[in-house]
Design a protein around this motif. Sequence first.
Motif, PDB file in Angstrom:
ATOM      1  N   ALA A 399       0.670  -1.229   0.004  1.00 55.92           N
ATOM      2  CA  ALA A 399       0.131   0.169   0.024  1.00 55.92           C
ATOM      3  C   ALA A 399       0.813   1.234  -0.008  1.00 55.92           C
ATOM      4  O   ALA A 399       2.080   1.206   0.437  1.00 55.92           O
ATOM      5  CB  ALA A 399      -0.898   0.032   1.236  1.00 55.92           C
ATOM      6  N   PRO A 400       0.348   2.261  -0.539  1.00 56.95           N
ATOM      7  CA  PRO A 400       1.004   3.510  -0.419  1.00 56.95           C
ATOM      8  C   PRO A 400       1.480   3.989   1.015  1.00 56.95           C
ATOM      9  O   PRO A 400       0.750   3.586   1.946  1.00 56.95           O
ATOM     10  CB  PRO A 400       0.024   4.635  -0.974  1.00 56.95           C
ATOM     11  CG  PRO A 400      -0.696   3.802  -2.109  1.00 56.95           C
ATOM     12  CD  PRO A 400      -0.851   2.408  -1.271  1.00 56.95           C
ATOM     13  N   LEU A 401       2.333   5.040   1.107  1.00 57.38           N
ATOM     14  CA  LEU A 401       2.637   5.452   2.528  1.00 57.38           C
ATOM     15  C   LEU A 401       1.637   6.296   3.034  1.00 57.38           C
ATOM     16  O   LEU A 401       0.706   7.023   2.411  1.00 57.38           O
ATOM     17  CB  LEU A 401       4.115   6.324   2.458  1.00 57.38           C
ATOM     18  CG  LEU A 401       5.154   5.788   1.861  1.00 57.38           C
ATOM     19  CD1 LEU A 401       6.329   6.592   1.829  1.00 57.38           C
ATOM     20  CD2 LEU A 401       5.460   4.509   2.835  1.00 57.38           C
ATOM     21  N   GLY A 402       1.102   6.156   4.318  1.00 60.04           N
ATOM     22  CA  GLY A 402       0.204   6.757   4.873  1.00 60.04           C
ATOM     23  C   GLY A 402      -1.185   6.228   4.916  1.00 60.04           C
ATOM     24  O   GLY A 402      -2.319   6.774   5.164  1.00 60.04           O
ATOM     25  N   MET A 403      -1.404   5.120   4.122  1.00 62.05           N
ATOM     26  CA  MET A 403      -2.528   4.478   3.976  1.00 62.05           C
ATOM     27  C   MET A 403      -2.925   3.320   5.379  1.00 62.05           C
ATOM     28  O   MET A 403      -4.050   2.903   5.377  1.00 62.05           O
ATOM     29  CB  MET A 403      -2.710   3.587   2.709  1.00 62.05           C
ATOM     30  CG  MET A 403      -2.755   4.598   1.465  1.00 62.05           C
ATOM     31  SD  MET A 403      -4.210   5.631   1.400  1.00 62.05           S
ATOM     32  CE  MET A 403      -5.235   4.484   0.951  1.00 62.05           C
ATOM     33  N   LEU A 404      -1.838   2.935   5.855  1.00 61.58           N
ATOM     34  CA  LEU A 404      -1.797   1.887   6.768  1.00 61.58           C
ATOM     35  C   LEU A 404      -1.621   2.601   7.975  1.00 61.58           C
ATOM     36  O   LEU A 404      -0.650   3.370   8.185  1.00 61.58           O
ATOM     37  CB  LEU A 404      -1.316   0.630   6.409  1.00 61.58           C
ATOM     38  CG  LEU A 404      -1.755  -0.031   5.177  1.00 61.58           C
ATOM     39  CD1 LEU A 404      -0.830  -1.334   4.939  1.00 61.58           C
ATOM     40  CD2 LEU A 404      -3.179  -0.419   5.323  1.00 61.58           C
ATOM     41  N   ALA A 405      -1.969   1.730   9.243  1.00 59.55           N
ATOM     42  CA  ALA A 405      -1.484   2.262  10.646  1.00 59.55           C
ATOM     43  C   ALA A 405       0.121   2.045  10.558  1.00 59.55           C
ATOM     44  O   ALA A 405       0.724   2.541  11.359  1.00 59.55           O
ATOM     45  CB  ALA A 405      -2.240   1.329  11.629  1.00 59.55           C
ATOM     46  N   CYS A 406       0.501   0.906   9.817  1.00 59.43           N
ATOM     47  CA  CYS A 406       2.191   0.609  10.079  1.00 59.43           C
ATOM     48  C   CYS A 406       2.326   0.132   8.727  1.00 59.43           C
ATOM     49  O   CYS A 406       1.757  -1.143   8.263  1.00 59.43           O
ATOM     50  CB  CYS A 406       2.208  -0.290  11.149  1.00 59.43           C
ATOM     51  SG  CYS A 406       4.118  -0.709  11.387  1.00 59.43           S
ATOM     52  N   TRP A 407       3.375   0.691   7.991  1.00 61.07           N
ATOM     53  CA  TRP A 407       3.641   0.208   6.801  1.00 61.07           C
ATOM     54  C   TRP A 407       4.893  -0.695   6.899  1.00 61.07           C
ATOM     55  O   TRP A 407       5.781  -0.353   7.474  1.00 61.07           O
ATOM     56  CB  TRP A 407       3.724   1.362   5.903  1.00 61.07           C
ATOM     57  CG  TRP A 407       4.640   0.779   4.591  1.00 61.07           C
ATOM     58  CD1 TRP A 407       3.793   0.516   3.235  1.00 61.07           C
ATOM     59  CD2 TRP A 407       5.829   0.495   4.032  1.00 61.07           C
ATOM     60  NE1 TRP A 407       4.513  -0.014   2.318  1.00 61.07           N
ATOM     61  CE2 TRP A 407       5.660   0.179   2.665  1.00 61.07           C
ATOM     62  CE3 TRP A 407       7.110   0.653   4.859  1.00 61.07           C
ATOM     63  CZ2 TRP A 407       6.977  -0.378   1.859  1.00 61.07           C
ATOM     64  CZ3 TRP A 407       8.163   0.124   4.090  1.00 61.07           C
ATOM     65  CH2 TRP A 407       8.015  -0.248   2.524  1.00 61.07           C
ATOM     66  N   GLU A 408       4.783  -1.931   6.074  1.00 57.33           N
ATOM     67  CA  GLU A 408       6.129  -2.607   6.098  1.00 57.33           C
ATOM     68  C   GLU A 408       5.886  -3.634   4.948  1.00 57.33           C
ATOM     69  O   GLU A 408       4.887  -4.336   4.894  1.00 57.33           O
ATOM     70  CB  GLU A 408       6.560  -3.352   7.321  1.00 57.33           C
ATOM     71  CG  GLU A 408       8.018  -4.087   7.202  1.00 57.33           C
ATOM     72  CD  GLU A 408       8.334  -4.572   8.482  1.00 57.33           C
ATOM     73  OE1 GLU A 408       9.477  -5.244   8.589  1.00 57.33           O
ATOM     74  OE2 GLU A 408       8.113  -4.033   9.681  1.00 57.33           O
ATOM     75  N   ALA A 409       7.080  -3.918   4.235  1.00 56.93           N
ATOM     76  CA  ALA A 409       6.892  -4.573   3.224  1.00 56.93           C
ATOM     77  C   ALA A 409       8.194  -5.262   2.841  1.00 56.93           C
ATOM     78  O   ALA A 409       9.456  -4.545   2.949  1.00 56.93           O
ATOM     79  CB  ALA A 409       6.368  -4.236   1.833  1.00 56.93           C
ATOM     80  N   PRO A 410       8.384  -6.387   2.408  1.00 59.68           N
ATOM     81  CA  PRO A 410       9.887  -6.948   2.019  1.00 59.68           C
ATOM     82  C   PRO A 410      10.475  -6.452   0.945  1.00 59.68           C
ATOM     83  O   PRO A 410       9.656  -6.039  -0.095  1.00 59.68           O
ATOM     84  CB  PRO A 410       9.525  -8.504   1.631  1.00 59.68           C
ATOM     85  CG  PRO A 410       7.969  -8.706   1.262  1.00 59.68           C
ATOM     86  CD  PRO A 410       7.355  -7.552   1.865  1.00 59.68           C
ATOM     87  N   SER A 411      11.879  -6.254   1.102  1.00 62.87           N
ATOM     88  CA  SER A 411      12.604  -5.534  -0.247  1.00 62.87           C
ATOM     89  C   SER A 411      12.863  -6.865  -1.254  1.00 62.87           C
ATOM     90  O   SER A 411      12.574  -7.981  -0.864  1.00 62.87           O
ATOM     91  CB  SER A 411      13.825  -5.277   0.437  1.00 62.87           C
ATOM     92  OG  SER A 411      14.840  -6.008   1.043  1.00 62.87           O
ATOM     93  N   VAL A 412      13.210  -6.341  -2.527  1.00 65.84           N
ATOM     94  CA  VAL A 412      13.516  -7.327  -3.430  1.00 65.84           C
ATOM     95  C   VAL A 412      15.121  -6.833  -3.825  1.00 65.84           C
ATOM     96  O   VAL A 412      15.466  -5.685  -3.768  1.00 65.84           O
ATOM     97  CB  VAL A 412      12.731  -7.414  -4.771  1.00 65.84           C
ATOM     98  CG1 VAL A 412      11.481  -7.910  -4.309  1.00 65.84           C
ATOM     99  CG2 VAL A 412      12.630  -5.899  -5.285  1.00 65.84           C
TER     100      VAL A 412
END
Length: 492
Positions: A399-412
């Motif tokens: 999700a874009p930044l600011g859309m979720l309470a806590c953002w985190e996603a794996p890198s590639v």
Amino acid sequence: MNAPHPAKVAGIDSTVPSPAHTVAPVTPGASPDTAPNATDAAEVRAAPGAPCAPGALLQDRLAGWVSDLTTLHELTERLVRTGSLSEGLQEVLRAGAALVGARRGLVVLEPADGLGPDTTVGLGLARADLGHIETVPRSALSYGRILDGLPVGADGITEPDLFAEKNLDPRHRQVAARLGYAASYALPLSAEGTGTIGTGAAETTTGATGRLGAAVWLYDDPAEPGERQRHLAGLYARYASQHLARLLEVERTRARMATMAEELLPSRLPRVPGVQLAARHRTGPRGGGDWYDALPLPDAALGLAVGSVTGSGPSAVAAMGRLRASLRAYAVMEGEDPVAVLSDLELLLRLTEPARSATALFGYCEPALRRITLAGAGHSPPLLIGERRTEFVETSVSAPLGMLACWEAPSVEFQAEPGETVLLYTDGLLHRTGDPADRAFARLHAAAAGVPRAERHDPDAVAEHVLRTVLPDGKADADSEEDVVLLAVRFE
């Protein structure tokens, strides 16, 4: 017995000079070719002893006024349809030439407030012709006297026969002979008071008031506009000046927004051994929140970023500047972990810009290894362009930044081959095509795959080819609400 004075009819002031033309009656059975023209009819009515009833005179004047009002309406309608300052100036020249019976002319835009833009636009005059006219001393030209603030009559400045004037400046005589004009008629362009743009809460006042410039029309032979022509041209010029003042203020706003956005982006790209960099940035008239960055990091690494802030206008541009500056700081501290960089950026955005979201893509590039570790937040995947492959890099869905309470996603992590180019871009490149997402991505892929072999060694040529192919026919430079950013990284 004296004929009664014609009264005002439908708001038409009878003190306005009577029209020189009149509608001639057509004899029944006569062909149009043999029918008397308007001038003949006027001469017949004006002949001594010819009967001229008050009703016929009034009808003749009304016909002339209606014709003039219709002409002014059509010309002003064409003027208000112009959306840029250059279009507006050209339309003023064309309309004025039609009203005063000239073939050529020029407008010199020189606002009295000194804020510009200062420009000269010609009609029927090439750039070299305008250059010749500019070599004439300013005080010797009719529009020069207007721009210098010298007194000008209500009907402008008429020079019916330049070569008959004994005090004509020698250089002016030489230029007039060279360009083939023998007379001129000049009018000031002045916007009195303040105009408005928009309505309701969005209404703003224009700041471009007072003298805007001057317009001058040139005649090939000794001539001058008649009283009626000067009157109509003056009416048109007064209305046109107000419209030009609004277009001028819009042009200034666009220039300010473009300057602000460019100043918040890198003034130049860094030189890092092992890679070549190139960028393209196109912004809309209101200014948008798309940005890019490339910054050297410790251990001969390179940070690469593109992103987009929601919204447009000054607030979006300011938010973009704050976000980019924050990302640079986070990249220096923990750039080897792109996920941590975007996590910090998301926390900052949520705390300082709670009503705004953003997409971002950050890559930690190791030029010596031709390796990039990448993290994305709601952003389109990069494109890898090489001799043997053209493909999108697979990134995690987030999700874009600011859309979720806590953002985190794996890198590639991916590795490029020597001579390959990684193309990072913002969604504005896809949105400006007007196509659905799948077709826009297909168009982008086809444009990248079609980069000529001779241009693949130059990231600047690659970025330019992709931009012009995805957005042909001037779409890349046209006004749009969508910003466009491309950042090309070629590995040596």
